[in-house]
Design an enzyme around this catalytic site. Structure first.
Site, PDB file in Angstrom:
ATOM      1  N   GLY A 153     -30.391  -8.432   7.597  1.00  0.00           N
ATOM      2  CA  GLY A 153     -29.221  -8.258   6.606  1.00  0.00           C
ATOM      3  C   GLY A 153     -29.704  -8.904   5.483  1.00  0.00           C
ATOM      4  O   GLY A 153     -30.725  -9.147   5.263  1.00  0.00           O
ATOM      5  N   ARG A 154     -28.484  -9.478   4.734  1.00  0.00           N
ATOM      6  CA  ARG A 154     -28.674 -10.370   3.334  1.00  0.00           C
ATOM      7  C   ARG A 154     -29.700 -11.651   3.667  1.00  0.00           C
ATOM      8  O   ARG A 154     -30.523 -11.775   2.983  1.00  0.00           O
ATOM      9  CB  ARG A 154     -27.545 -10.734   2.807  1.00  0.00           C
ATOM     10  CG  ARG A 154     -26.665  -9.401   2.198  1.00  0.00           C
ATOM     11  CD  ARG A 154     -25.314  -9.999   1.657  1.00  0.00           C
ATOM     12  NE  ARG A 154     -24.315 -10.136   2.551  1.00  0.00           N
ATOM     13  CZ  ARG A 154     -23.118 -10.502   2.490  1.00  0.00           C
ATOM     14  NH1 ARG A 154     -22.840 -10.086   0.982  1.00  0.00           N
ATOM     15  NH2 ARG A 154     -22.420 -10.736   3.277  1.00  0.00           N
ATOM     16  N   ILE A 155     -29.335 -12.362   4.722  1.00  0.00           N
ATOM     17  CA  ILE A 155     -30.100 -13.582   5.065  1.00  0.00           C
ATOM     18  C   ILE A 155     -31.320 -13.124   5.855  1.00  0.00           C
ATOM     19  O   ILE A 155     -32.407 -13.849   5.260  1.00  0.00           O
ATOM     20  CB  ILE A 155     -29.354 -14.727   5.942  1.00  0.00           C
ATOM     21  CG1 ILE A 155     -28.116 -15.085   5.077  1.00  0.00           C
ATOM     22  CG2 ILE A 155     -30.064 -15.778   6.174  1.00  0.00           C
ATOM     23  CD1 ILE A 155     -26.892 -15.690   5.680  1.00  0.00           C
ATOM     24  N   ARG A 175     -30.279  -3.072  14.608  1.00  0.00           N
ATOM     25  CA  ARG A 175     -29.621  -1.912  14.525  1.00  0.00           C
ATOM     26  C   ARG A 175     -30.889  -0.863  13.752  1.00  0.00           C
ATOM     27  O   ARG A 175     -31.301  -1.293  13.019  1.00  0.00           O
ATOM     28  CB  ARG A 175     -28.257  -1.590  14.007  1.00  0.00           C
ATOM     29  CG  ARG A 175     -27.180  -2.533  14.952  1.00  0.00           C
ATOM     30  CD  ARG A 175     -25.887  -2.367  14.243  1.00  0.00           C
ATOM     31  NE  ARG A 175     -25.773  -2.892  12.867  1.00  0.00           N
ATOM     32  CZ  ARG A 175     -24.767  -2.976  12.075  1.00  0.00           C
ATOM     33  NH1 ARG A 175     -23.808  -2.152  12.690  1.00  0.00           N
ATOM     34  NH2 ARG A 175     -24.932  -3.359  10.897  1.00  0.00           N
ATOM     35  N   THR A 234     -29.273 -20.055  13.345  1.00  0.00           N
ATOM     36  CA  THR A 234     -28.274 -20.702  12.105  1.00  0.00           C
ATOM     37  C   THR A 234     -27.192 -19.614  11.810  1.00  0.00           C
ATOM     38  O   THR A 234     -26.399 -19.886  10.832  1.00  0.00           O
ATOM     39  CB  THR A 234     -29.101 -20.944  10.783  1.00  0.00           C
ATOM     40  OG1 THR A 234     -29.773 -19.534  10.250  1.00  0.00           O
ATOM     41  CG2 THR A 234     -30.196 -21.993  10.910  1.00  0.00           C
ATOM     42  N   ARG A 236     -24.735 -17.849  14.450  1.00  0.00           N
ATOM     43  CA  ARG A 236     -23.366 -18.201  15.520  1.00  0.00           C
ATOM     44  C   ARG A 236     -23.936 -18.569  16.782  1.00  0.00           C
ATOM     45  O   ARG A 236     -24.595 -17.636  17.512  1.00  0.00           O
ATOM     46  CB  ARG A 236     -22.025 -16.866  15.405  1.00  0.00           C
ATOM     47  CG  ARG A 236     -21.684 -16.819  14.135  1.00  0.00           C
ATOM     48  CD  ARG A 236     -20.695 -17.873  13.855  1.00  0.00           C
ATOM     49  NE  ARG A 236     -20.014 -17.625  12.492  1.00  0.00           N
ATOM     50  CZ  ARG A 236     -20.523 -18.074  11.377  1.00  0.00           C
ATOM     51  NH1 ARG A 236     -21.655 -18.476  10.973  1.00  0.00           N
ATOM     52  NH2 ARG A 236     -19.666 -17.903  10.473  1.00  0.00           N
ATOM     53  N   GLU A 265     -16.636 -26.290  17.518  1.00  0.00           N
ATOM     54  CA  GLU A 265     -17.164 -27.092  16.585  1.00  0.00           C
ATOM     55  C   GLU A 265     -15.885 -27.784  15.971  1.00  0.00           C
ATOM     56  O   GLU A 265     -14.694 -27.296  16.080  1.00  0.00           O
ATOM     57  CB  GLU A 265     -17.666 -26.587  15.342  1.00  0.00           C
ATOM     58  CG  GLU A 265     -19.060 -25.887  15.863  1.00  0.00           C
ATOM     59  CD  GLU A 265     -19.748 -25.089  14.727  1.00  0.00           C
ATOM     60  OE1 GLU A 265     -21.149 -24.636  14.915  1.00  0.00           O
ATOM     61  OE2 GLU A 265     -19.322 -24.917  13.631  1.00  0.00           O
ATOM     62  N   HIS A 285     -24.144 -27.542  11.983  1.00  0.00           N
ATOM     63  CA  HIS A 285     -23.656 -26.627  10.976  1.00  0.00           C
ATOM     64  C   HIS A 285     -23.570 -26.569   9.505  1.00  0.00           C
ATOM     65  O   HIS A 285     -22.552 -26.557   8.949  1.00  0.00           O
ATOM     66  CB  HIS A 285     -22.372 -25.923  11.714  1.00  0.00           C
ATOM     67  CG  HIS A 285     -21.837 -24.559  11.439  1.00  0.00           C
ATOM     68  ND1 HIS A 285     -21.013 -23.730  12.071  1.00  0.00           N
ATOM     69  CD2 HIS A 285     -22.593 -23.721  10.383  1.00  0.00           C
ATOM     70  CE1 HIS A 285     -21.003 -22.443  11.391  1.00  0.00           C
ATOM     71  NE2 HIS A 285     -21.741 -22.554  10.471  1.00  0.00           N
TER      72      HIS A 285
END
Length: 328
Positions: A153-155, A175, A234, A236, A265, A285
């Site tokens: 995805g974006r990251i 996917r 980084t 979840r 957290e 986090h």
């Protein structure tokens, strides 16, 4: 307007330039964290606008029904922690800028920092030097090794670019739509999911957490990884099956982990089992917790409140709430 900001652990929000946008309003900032509904109801009883820092505090129906003065929840990005239907029933607008197309470069940079720190044993070498020792470990370089990116995805796309710049072979899994984007950008999908875990020297997770991805990385997946491999998360904590990573690290497959996220957290008093493992580097986090990112996130959140007060709410997730929302 009575505005409350929750979970500002570092008391950082008031130091931001954008904080001046709330001048003239009554602003309360809480630096600790609680999920106790009675405590939250007491803290928020006079709150008209609630600003959330990402997903730190869940806002569900039992709390919302006790917040009679609340008019708007303003935040940035995804909102799995918010009961949107309950917000709508109570006439509470949820405004959240979904920042389409823009990755979190702060998270991507932290991810890469963790990779280098883990493979070159930087935390261990710093601690050793401070204790009087010299060159106590032998790390490895990135060039020529294989980077596995789970979720393009974006990251994930940014991380793949970093890997290419560092001379790594980049493998991608996810996917089919994710793999298609990776192919279009010139990256190679792994031959299979099993091969992806077997061949990755560094495997970085970049998936959204939802019902389909919770626990998607299993104990069997981790067991396939090399004893020299590094797993990085980084995204979840819930992407990895409960307790699977701790047991895998103790078994030596993978050999190392770099973790920025935890199921519950904040983690206080070093109470998480991963913190006791020598082959795990853990950070609290801080992927998105960076001054420029905070300026962007909070300026947007504050602008959403100001737009609401002008009678022109923006980035409204629950449009049905507009008809019954309390007037500003």
């Amino acid at each position: 307007m009575n505005i409350t900001i929750l979970d500002d652990y570092q008391d950082a929000v008031r130091t931001l330039e954008c904080f001046s946008r709330l001048a003239g309003h009554s602003v309360t900032i809480w630096n600790d964290h609680t999920t106790d509904i009675d405590v939250l109801a007491g803290r928020l009883k006079d709150t008209e606008a609630l600003v959330l820092i990402r997903e730190r505090t869940p806002i569900r129906a039992p709390l919302l029904e006790r917040l009679n003065k609340l008019r708007i929840i303003s935040q940035h990005s995804v909102y799995p922690h918010i009961d949107v239907d309950a917000c709508t029933r109570h006439g509470v607008i949820l405004s959240s800028n979904m920042h389409p197309g823009r990755p979190s470069y702060a998270t991507a940079e932290l991810t890469w920092g963790l990779i280098i720190a883990a493979l070159r044993h930087i935390p261990q070498e710093v601690a050793a030097l401070k204790s009087g020792r010299w060159q106590s470990t032998l790390g490895t370089t990135l060039r020529g090794h294989t980077l596995g990116v789970y979720g393009y995805g974006r990251i994930g796309a940014v991380i793949a670019g970093y890997g290419k710049a560092f001379g790594m072979k980049v493998l991608v899994w996810g996917r089919e739509a994710s793999l298609a984007r990776a192919r279009a950008d010139g990256y190679t999908p792994a031959r299979s999911r099993e091969v992806f875990f077997v061949e990755s020297d560094v495997l970085s997770l970049h998936l959204r957490l939802n019902d389909a991805t919770r626990g998607i990385v299993t104990a069997a997946d981790l067991a396939r990884m090399k004893p020299t491999a590094l797993l990085v998360n980084t995204s979840r904590a819930g992407l990895i099956a409960p307790d699977a990573l701790e047991h895998a690290l103790k078994a030596g497959h993978p050999g190392m982990a770099a973790i920025d996220v935890f199921e519950q957290e904040p983690v206080l008093n070093a109470s998480h089992p991963l913190l006791a493992l020598e082959n795990a580097i853990c950070t609290p986090h801080i992927g998105y917790v960076e001054r420029n990112a905070y300026e962007a996130q909070f300026s947007g959140a504050f602008d959403q409140i100001l737009a609401y007060l002008e009678g022109k709410p923006v980035n409204v997730i629950n449009q049905d709430a507009l008809a019954q929302s309390k007037s500003p």
